[in-house]
Motif scaffolding. Sequence first.
Motif, PDB file in Angstrom:
ATOM      1  N   ARG A 189      -0.661   3.288  -7.855  1.00  0.00           N
ATOM      2  CA  ARG A 189      -0.419   2.444  -6.689  1.00  0.00           C
ATOM      3  C   ARG A 189      -0.929   1.034  -6.960  1.00  0.00           C
ATOM      4  O   ARG A 189      -1.822   0.841  -7.794  1.00  0.00           O
ATOM      5  N   ARG A 232       4.244   3.701  -4.547  1.00  0.00           N
ATOM      6  CA  ARG A 232       3.599   4.648  -5.457  1.00  0.00           C
ATOM      7  C   ARG A 232       4.576   5.027  -6.557  1.00  0.00           C
ATOM      8  O   ARG A 232       5.693   5.468  -6.280  1.00  0.00           O
ATOM      9  N   ARG A 240       0.816  -1.210   0.000  1.00  0.00           N
ATOM     10  CA  ARG A 240       0.000   0.000   0.000  1.00  0.00           C
ATOM     11  C   ARG A 240       0.853   1.265   0.000  1.00  0.00           C
ATOM     12  O   ARG A 240       0.433   2.318  -0.495  1.00  0.00           O
ATOM     13  N   LEU A 278     -10.027  13.379  -1.906  1.00  0.00           N
ATOM     14  CA  LEU A 278     -10.547  12.406  -2.863  1.00  0.00           C
ATOM     15  C   LEU A 278     -11.894  12.896  -3.364  1.00  0.00           C
ATOM     16  O   LEU A 278     -12.654  13.534  -2.620  1.00  0.00           O
ATOM     17  N   VAL A 324      -7.887   8.602 -10.733  1.00  0.00           N
ATOM     18  CA  VAL A 324      -7.666   7.257 -10.191  1.00  0.00           C
ATOM     19  C   VAL A 324      -8.782   6.351 -10.724  1.00  0.00           C
ATOM     20  O   VAL A 324      -9.924   6.790 -10.873  1.00  0.00           O
ATOM     21  N   ALA A 338      -7.577  12.017  -6.992  1.00  0.00           N
ATOM     22  CA  ALA A 338      -6.906  12.172  -5.703  1.00  0.00           C
ATOM     23  C   ALA A 338      -5.922  13.318  -5.821  1.00  0.00           C
ATOM     24  O   ALA A 338      -5.191  13.422  -6.816  1.00  0.00           O
ATOM     25  N   GLU A 371      -2.572  15.034  -4.887  1.00  0.00           N
ATOM     26  CA  GLU A 371      -1.267  14.628  -4.380  1.00  0.00           C
ATOM     27  C   GLU A 371      -0.807  15.523  -3.226  1.00  0.00           C
ATOM     28  O   GLU A 371       0.012  15.111  -2.413  1.00  0.00           O
ATOM     29  N   SER A 424      -7.456   2.940   1.457  1.00  0.00           N
ATOM     30  CA  SER A 424      -6.076   3.159   1.888  1.00  0.00           C
ATOM     31  C   SER A 424      -5.981   4.282   2.904  1.00  0.00           C
ATOM     32  O   SER A 424      -5.291   4.163   3.926  1.00  0.00           O
ATOM     33  N   GLN A 425      -6.690   5.384   2.666  1.00  0.00           N
ATOM     34  CA  GLN A 425      -6.637   6.496   3.615  1.00  0.00           C
ATOM     35  C   GLN A 425      -7.277   6.131   4.953  1.00  0.00           C
ATOM     36  O   GLN A 425      -6.816   6.563   6.004  1.00  0.00           O
ATOM     37  N   ASP A 481     -10.680   2.480  -3.701  1.00  0.00           N
ATOM     38  CA  ASP A 481      -9.401   1.900  -3.288  1.00  0.00           C
ATOM     39  C   ASP A 481      -8.589   2.932  -2.517  1.00  0.00           C
ATOM     40  O   ASP A 481      -7.983   2.616  -1.489  1.00  0.00           O
ATOM     41  N   ASP A 482      -8.570   4.176  -2.999  1.00  0.00           N
ATOM     42  CA  ASP A 482      -7.867   5.234  -2.280  1.00  0.00           C
ATOM     43  C   ASP A 482      -8.559   5.551  -0.962  1.00  0.00           C
ATOM     44  O   ASP A 482      -7.898   5.846   0.041  1.00  0.00           O
ATOM     45  N   TYR A 493      -3.326  -1.934  -6.705  1.00  0.00           N
ATOM     46  CA  TYR A 493      -4.771  -1.973  -6.439  1.00  0.00           C
ATOM     47  C   TYR A 493      -5.033  -3.139  -5.493  1.00  0.00           C
ATOM     48  O   TYR A 493      -4.892  -4.304  -5.867  1.00  0.00           O
TER      49      TYR A 493
END
Length: 376
Positions: free
Chosen positions: A112, A14, A11, A315, A338, A308, A310, A347-348, A343-344, A114
Amino acid sequence: MITKTDADGLRGQRARNSAVISLYLNVPVDLAEHRGLVTKARELAKGEVPGEAAVAGQPAEADLEQVAALVSAGCHDWLGQTVAIFVCGELGLAETVPLPGYSPDRAVIAARPYLRPLLATLQRNPPYQVAIIDTKHAWVLAVAGDGIDTVAERTGQGVPSPGFAGWYGLEAYRVQQRVMQLARQHFRDTIGVLEQASDAQRHPLVLGGHEMQISQFLSIMPQAVRQRVAGSFAVDLQTATPARVRQLADPVIAGWAESAETRLVEDLLSEPPGTAVTTSLDDCLTAVRSRAVANLAVADDKMIPGYACEDCGKLGVDSGAGSARCDCPDPAQACTPVPDVLDDLTSQALDGGGEVTAVRHAPFTAAARLRFRLPA
């Protein structure tokens, strides 16, 4: 078997100047069906297979060749399994992860790895323990991935394993009352082993044996251990084998995992208005940025394209360009598309210390229990 630590390591990867290929591929048991497997893997990664492939961007040709090489070299080791393959030349990433459960064929090209399908299979196929007991014998097993190991056992009149140190002489007693006392002590010894086993507090527990003895065993089990019990099955310890135990215990764990998903959805939907629960994707995307998400539930069968930032981490599902995306000085430059904003979001949420649950047949795209209510 891949662990949460391994998943966290993936995860954190990147790519800045290229893309990561994330491929989920089901490998047939029949070797005759392997002839087209390498071609299928390449086509999935290039987005040339309709249906399950979800692709954003173009993978590097060298990375496609790496995918083909990995499938060709390892397919005989993955018979009947889903394997996750992550490749990115820029990151020096070329990793294959046989999964403990099934995931549909799918390829995603993104900055990243998935990981939603991988995390879902880990959630639904966790490591677990099995305790098979009767009034005189016990067998405690640890199951993880394809492995099954003996933690402790007492299967006869011989010397018990170290896990049951000091447990001798059960067959020497003939008085029924004494036998009952020893049976209860035997159950307590077995519970002690379960309490002492590594990571025991986090792993579900399946019980095996005869119904009456399982009931007696449960009656003296402390609450902390009882909360781990996922279910039980009937088996005679004297004729049980590791393969048979696995065959009987796996469906119990599968049912336990699905029931946990259902209970979570019911709990989230039953909360009255005004509580720190939301079933709005937009609210979840906002809350996760503030580390407000304690528990996140994400629909298993949906992929939502989005963006997303950076710089600020925002998001969103708006795929268009423009300053409305975020408040950064140059949002058009900072915000990148994305393929799946869920998925993001996942992760967050994990980065913020939240728990994430993939949900089958969810009546929402995403829902969350929050640590605090969001401002209006």
